[in-house]
Design a protein around this motif. Structure first.
Motif, PDB file in Angstrom:
ATOM      1  N   GLU A   1       0.864  -1.176   0.000  1.00  0.00           N
ATOM      2  CA  GLU A   1       0.000   0.000   0.000  1.00  0.00           C
ATOM      3  C   GLU A   1       0.908   1.235   0.000  1.00  0.00           C
ATOM      4  OE1 GLU A   1      -2.991  -0.610  -0.421  1.00  0.00           O
ATOM      5  OE2 GLU A   1      -3.656  -2.356   0.711  1.00  0.00           O
ATOM      6  N   VAL A   2       0.670   2.150  -0.898  1.00  0.00           N
ATOM      7  CA  VAL A   2       1.531   3.325  -1.036  1.00  0.00           C
ATOM      8  C   VAL A   2       0.699   4.593  -0.879  1.00  0.00           C
ATOM      9  CG1 VAL A   2       3.107   4.599  -2.541  1.00  0.00           C
ATOM     10  CG2 VAL A   2       3.101   2.088  -2.565  1.00  0.00           C
ATOM     11  N   ILE A   3       1.066   5.412   0.079  1.00  0.00           N
ATOM     12  CA  ILE A   3       0.449   6.723   0.209  1.00  0.00           C
ATOM     13  C   ILE A   3       1.552   7.774   0.212  1.00  0.00           C
ATOM     14  CG2 ILE A   3      -1.612   5.899   1.380  1.00  0.00           C
ATOM     15  CD1 ILE A   3      -0.435   6.734   3.989  1.00  0.00           C
ATOM     16  N   ILE A   4       1.164   9.018  -0.009  1.00  0.00           N
ATOM     17  CA  ILE A   4       2.150  10.074  -0.218  1.00  0.00           C
ATOM     18  C   ILE A   4       1.601  11.392   0.312  1.00  0.00           C
ATOM     19  CG2 ILE A   4       1.267  10.518  -2.558  1.00  0.00           C
ATOM     20  CD1 ILE A   4       4.104  11.251  -3.418  1.00  0.00           C
ATOM     21  N   ASP A   5       2.466  12.225   0.861  1.00  0.00           N
ATOM     22  CA  ASP A   5       2.085  13.596   1.197  1.00  0.00           C
ATOM     23  C   ASP A   5       3.109  14.548   0.610  1.00  0.00           C
ATOM     24  OD1 ASP A   5       4.310  13.867   2.903  1.00  0.00           O
ATOM     25  OD2 ASP A   5       3.161  13.619   4.734  1.00  0.00           O
TER      26      ASP A   5
ATOM     27  N   GLY B   1       0.810   5.632  -9.091  1.00  0.00           N
ATOM     28  CA  GLY B   1       0.821   4.399  -8.313  1.00  0.00           C
ATOM     29  C   GLY B   1       0.436   4.500  -6.858  1.00  0.00           C
ATOM     30  N   ALA B   2       0.147   5.698  -6.352  1.00  0.00           N
ATOM     31  CA  ALA B   2      -0.259   5.841  -4.960  1.00  0.00           C
ATOM     32  C   ALA B   2      -1.705   5.389  -4.777  1.00  0.00           C
ATOM     33  CB  ALA B   2      -0.098   7.282  -4.496  1.00  0.00           C
ATOM     34  N   LYS B   3      -2.029   4.917  -3.584  1.00  0.00           N
ATOM     35  CA  LYS B   3      -3.408   4.567  -3.237  1.00  0.00           C
ATOM     36  C   LYS B   3      -4.139   5.738  -2.580  1.00  0.00           C
ATOM     37  CE  LYS B   3      -3.866   0.061  -4.178  1.00  0.00           C
ATOM     38  NZ  LYS B   3      -3.906  -0.869  -3.027  1.00  0.00           N
ATOM     39  N   GLY B   4      -3.367   6.609  -1.946  1.00  0.00           N
ATOM     40  CA  GLY B   4      -3.974   7.740  -1.263  1.00  0.00           C
ATOM     41  C   GLY B   4      -2.962   8.844  -1.065  1.00  0.00           C
ATOM     42  N   VAL B   5      -3.453  10.042  -0.784  1.00  0.00           N
ATOM     43  CA  VAL B   5      -2.591  11.187  -0.509  1.00  0.00           C
ATOM     44  C   VAL B   5      -2.969  11.765   0.847  1.00  0.00           C
ATOM     45  CG1 VAL B   5      -2.397  11.729  -2.959  1.00  0.00           C
ATOM     46  CG2 VAL B   5      -4.089  12.910  -1.573  1.00  0.00           C
ATOM     47  N   CYS B   6      -2.014  12.418   1.498  1.00  0.00           N
ATOM     48  CA  CYS B   6      -2.248  13.045   2.795  1.00  0.00           C
ATOM     49  C   CYS B   6      -1.934  14.533   2.712  1.00  0.00           C
ATOM     50  CB  CYS B   6      -1.389  12.389   3.871  1.00  0.00           C
ATOM     51  SG  CYS B   6      -1.761  10.650   4.171  1.00  0.00           S
ATOM     52  N   LEU B   7      -2.739  15.316   3.394  1.00  0.00           N
ATOM     53  CA  LEU B   7      -2.548  16.765   3.446  1.00  0.00           C
ATOM     54  C   LEU B   7      -2.150  17.155   4.861  1.00  0.00           C
ATOM     55  CD1 LEU B   7      -5.717  18.022   1.525  1.00  0.00           C
ATOM     56  CD2 LEU B   7      -3.512  17.356   0.590  1.00  0.00           C
ATOM     57  N   GLY B   8      -1.161  18.021   4.973  1.00  0.00           N
ATOM     58  CA  GLY B   8      -0.722  18.500   6.272  1.00  0.00           C
ATOM     59  C   GLY B   8      -1.204  19.904   6.556  1.00  0.00           C
ATOM     60  N   ARG B   9      -0.517  20.897   6.013  1.00  0.00           N
ATOM     61  CA  ARG B   9      -0.844  22.295   6.297  1.00  0.00           C
ATOM     62  C   ARG B   9      -2.289  22.658   5.931  1.00  0.00           C
ATOM     63  NH1 ARG B   9       4.510  22.095   4.546  1.00  0.00           N
ATOM     64  NH2 ARG B   9       6.018  22.926   6.064  1.00  0.00           N
ATOM     65  N   PRO B  10      -2.834  22.185   4.797  1.00  0.00           N
ATOM     66  CA  PRO B  10      -4.218  22.558   4.486  1.00  0.00           C
ATOM     67  C   PRO B  10      -5.218  22.178   5.581  1.00  0.00           C
ATOM     68  CG  PRO B  10      -3.162  21.721   2.525  1.00  0.00           C
ATOM     69  CD  PRO B  10      -2.203  21.477   3.658  1.00  0.00           C
ATOM     70  N   PHE B  11      -4.998  21.049   6.265  1.00  0.00           N
ATOM     71  CA  PHE B  11      -5.923  20.688   7.337  1.00  0.00           C
ATOM     72  C   PHE B  11      -5.719  21.571   8.560  1.00  0.00           C
ATOM     73  CE2 PHE B  11      -6.642  16.387   5.336  1.00  0.00           C
ATOM     74  CZ  PHE B  11      -8.002  16.587   5.144  1.00  0.00           C
ATOM     75  N   PHE B  12      -4.479  21.997   8.833  1.00  0.00           N
ATOM     76  CA  PHE B  12      -4.264  22.978   9.898  1.00  0.00           C
ATOM     77  C   PHE B  12      -5.087  24.234   9.613  1.00  0.00           C
ATOM     78  CE2 PHE B  12      -0.047  21.018  11.148  1.00  0.00           C
ATOM     79  CZ  PHE B  12      -0.373  20.842  12.480  1.00  0.00           C
ATOM     80  N   TYR B  13      -4.985  24.707   8.376  1.00  0.00           N
ATOM     81  CA  TYR B  13      -5.689  25.936   8.027  1.00  0.00           C
ATOM     82  C   TYR B  13      -7.199  25.735   8.024  1.00  0.00           C
ATOM     83  CZ  TYR B  13      -0.930  26.988   6.392  1.00  0.00           C
ATOM     84  OH  TYR B  13       0.429  27.154   6.316  1.00  0.00           O
TER      85      TYR B  13
END
Length: 511
Positions: free
Chosen positions: A395-399, A415-427
């Motif tokens: 399983e491959v995810i990426i931020d 090829g990623a299964k999902g992506v993660c957001l960092g700063r946008p969720f803070f905001y």
């Protein structure tokens, strides 16, 4: 009621004068919200670094504590035997000020959410409305911030190759990870100090993500206890846990016991931060505040040198000697699927596969680890070129740098299964749960009027006013697909991206 009263009377009452006598390294007390704890030895284990503990030893730390922690976290982290007693009633200030973590402009100047058209708009609002401490922490990166910038810029090097004349009216964005199907491939990049954005912190994030058909990756250094965050999710809703491996054996064993009890879908072991990096925006802020304290009161003893300041001294809670054998032992000890968070090259992706990890999380800590490290989407391209079987067997995810729905699609095509957001969720958390739902495209049902955040939030959302998932659906339709299972490399022109990938002749000898 009589029993409670008797118990309260039996608790030892402690004056501020008595509290102030316990400041030695071998005898340290601290008051938090009226309760006095024996925290001897805790300074070197504190995830936020020892400086803040040393500053408030022998005193009342309720203000700084409440600015970033829930009321229950201390009781969760300290043993009952560490409780000394309670402050005398006359010593407890019911109006004790906390550190200024919520800028008044969050109540007066936040625009209506329907004015936020994209995630870049959200960042502009954050810079205007967050206070200096929060903005420095959220927006900052290591050294010159080159990797932070490149994370986003390298998505621009990938061009779309849309297919036309396809039936694309009905579209879905579902993805499958570890046998669980999510309505969207978008998750949170786990991070600490979320309470600097909103008092509901991970609670609001968990609720917003779950309502959007996604789930939360719970951070080790959360503002709320893990149990509180899980309770905020629907019953039996899947969740993940990000783990910093502690150098303290007792603390690590306690964490492992907790993980074995709560059974997350996977443990995401952070491996890209063996030591904390130099984060200059944080350090500038901390030095300025330290000077103000020196000018206004008694001299404050703070650490100096490489570990000075919270931004770097927090590294005391992370084992700098974490290695693959430790990770393998954790996998065997817990029996829970393991992801390695912080993969930055094909060699380490291969190593994670060799020791039996279920997944990899491609990340450079949002540009907060080694500055000038290659952007994450380039690492994904490198893995696809040199060990493509990883994308099939793990399983491959990426931020890192994802700011548009088209960025999400590009990562999935690679090829990623999902992506993660960092700063946008803070905001987004400036608006609480409603902000999370907004960027994830999920209508918010307003809670009863007595809830705190109703006084802050703006009018109820409608389906036309939502951001990221809508962009992803639109990008898919314009490229001629209606399901993420149809995403493939042929929808991309990656020529400019692959010019920067490690050359085939040099990499195999390193694997």
């Amino acid at each position: 009621m009589r029993l409670l009263a008797e118990l309260d009377m039996a608790e030892r009452k402690i004056t501020l004068e008595e509290l102030s006598q316990h400041v030695k390294d071998t005898d340290t007390w601290m008051a938090i919200n009226g309760t006095v704890w024996d925290i001897t030895g805790f300074a070197e284990l504190h995830p936020g670094g020892p400086d803040i503990i040393q500053e408030y030893s022998g005193g009342d730390a309720s203000g700084p504590y409440n600015s970033v922690h829930s009321l229950k976290l201390a009781e969760k982290n300290f043993e009952a035997s560490q409780k000394i007693g309670v402050l005398e009633a006359k010593c407890v200030d019911d109006k004790l000020p906390t550190e200024n973590t919520r800028n008044p402009r969050l109540e007066t100047d936040l625009p209506d959410l329907d004015e936020i058209i994209n995630l870049n708009d959200l960042e502009v609002v954050a810079e205007k409305c967050l206070n200096e401490r929060s903005w420095a922490y959220f927006s900052g990166a290591s050294n010159d911030g080159f990797t932070k910038l490149d994370n986003s810029e390298y998505y621009r090097k990938i061009l779309l190759r849309p297919r036309v004349a396809r039936a694309v009216q009905d579209v879905n964005t579902r993805t499958k990870i570890l046998d669980d199907v999510y309505d969207t491939p978008i998750f949170n990049a786990p991070a600490s100090l979320m309470m600097l954005a909103h008092p509901d912190a991970e609670m609001a994030l968990a609720k917003g993500l779950a309502a959007s058909g996604s789930t939360i990756i719970i951070p080790t250094l959360s503002s709320f206890s893990t149990e509180e965050i899980i309770e905020a999710l629907p019953a039996d809703h899947p969740f993940y846990f990000q783990l910093y491996v502690s150098p303290n054996e007792a603390a690590l064993e306690k964490m492992i016991d907790t993980l074995c009890k709560i059974r997350p879908k996977a443990i995401m072991i952070t491996a890209d931060l063996p030591i904390f990096s130099k984060r200059e925006a944080n350090e500038r802020y901390e030095k300025r505040i330290a000077k103000q304290k020196l000018a206004s009161g008694p001299k404050v003893t703070t650490a100096t040198g490489k570990k000075g300041g919270q931004a770097r001294s927090a590294g005391v809670s992370i084992d700098p000697n974490l290695c693959w054998s430790n990770i393998k032992c954790l996998k065997e000890r817990t029996g829970i699927p393991i992801f390695i968070k912080g993969i930055q090259c094909a060699e380490d992706a291969m190593q994670a596969w060799k020791i039996g990890c279920k997944g990899i999380y491609i990340s450079n800590h949002g540009g907060r680890a080694a500055d000038t490290a290659q952007p994450t989407i380039l690492t994904l391209a490198e893995i696809r070129l040199h060990c493509p079987f990883i994308l099939e067997e793990m399983e491959v995810i990426i931020d890192g740098g994802v700011r548009r729905g088209s960025d999400v699609l590009k990562a999935i095509c690679l090829g990623a299964k999902g992506v993660c957001l960092g700063r946008p969720f803070f905001y987004a958390l400036m608006y609480g749960e409603e902000g999370v739902r907004y960027i994830m495209q999920c209508e918010f049902k307003r809670p009863p009027a007595h809830f705190y955040f109703v006084q802050v939030f703006k009018p109820r959302l409608t389906a036309e006013l939502l951001v990221l998932k809508d962009e992803l659906e639109t990008a898919m339709q314009l490229c001629g697909i209606t399901s993420l299972s149809e995403a493939h490399i042929g929808l991309l022109n990656t020529k400019a991206l692959y010019r920067d990938v490690e050359t085939p002749g040099s990499l195999p000898s390193k694997l």
